[in-house]
Design a protein around this motif. Structure first.
Motif: not given
Length: 159
Positions: A130-141
């Motif tokens: 799963f590529p780098k993706t922004r997870a809301g306003g908290y982090s990248y996953v």
């Protein structure tokens, strides 16, 4: 009508007892509140089938130094843990009960920079699931498949 000394002493003891019970009740309440505020996860184990290969992978990708031990007949490679740090730590675990999986529990490991970590994953011959993706306003996953065929999450807090 003035109180007798005995009555004054009894009243003082009653006040002291009441204050002591109140302090005790507050203390118990505070301890319960402190326990409720703790994060529930405390430790994890990542199943491996080849400890040498798994240790090499996690050293290359994350730079971990491991402490090795045998516990209950299982090989353990403990991931570093800082007592004054935040978060939890765990171990690579090899034994009869440990079966790597792409569909089991998903843990997320801290990545200072997910782009660099994903590059190291690919250099180590592993897959990005799963590529780098922004997870809301908290982090990248992101998610990877490690050398043992475990799905592992990566998390990079936003600045």
């Amino acid at each position: 009508m003035p109180f007798s000394t005995k009555t004054k002493d009894n009243a003082m003891l009653a006040i002291i007892a009441s204050v002591a019970m109140l302090v005790s009740a507050c203390s118990i309440y505070q301890r319960k509140e402190m326990v409720r505020k703790a994060n529930p996860a405390m430790y994890f184990e990542i199943p491996v089938t080849d400890m040498k290969r798994a240790v090499a992978f996690y050293q290359q990708v994350f730079g971990f130094d491991f402490q090795f031990e045998e516990i209950h007949g299982n090989q353990m490679a403990f991931i570093p843990f800082e007592l004054d740090g935040t978060g939890i730590s765990g171990a690579l675990a090899k034994g009869e009960i440990y079966q790597p999986s792409l569909s089991g529990t998903l843990i997320y490991l801290h990545a200072e920079n997910i782009d660099n970590t994903l590059h190291q994953v690919q250099l180590a011959g592993a897959k990005v699931l799963f590529p780098k993706t922004r997870a809301g306003g908290y982090s990248y996953v992101a998610e990877i498949e490690d050398s043992e065929r475990n799905r592992i999450g990566l998390m990079e807090p936003l600045p």
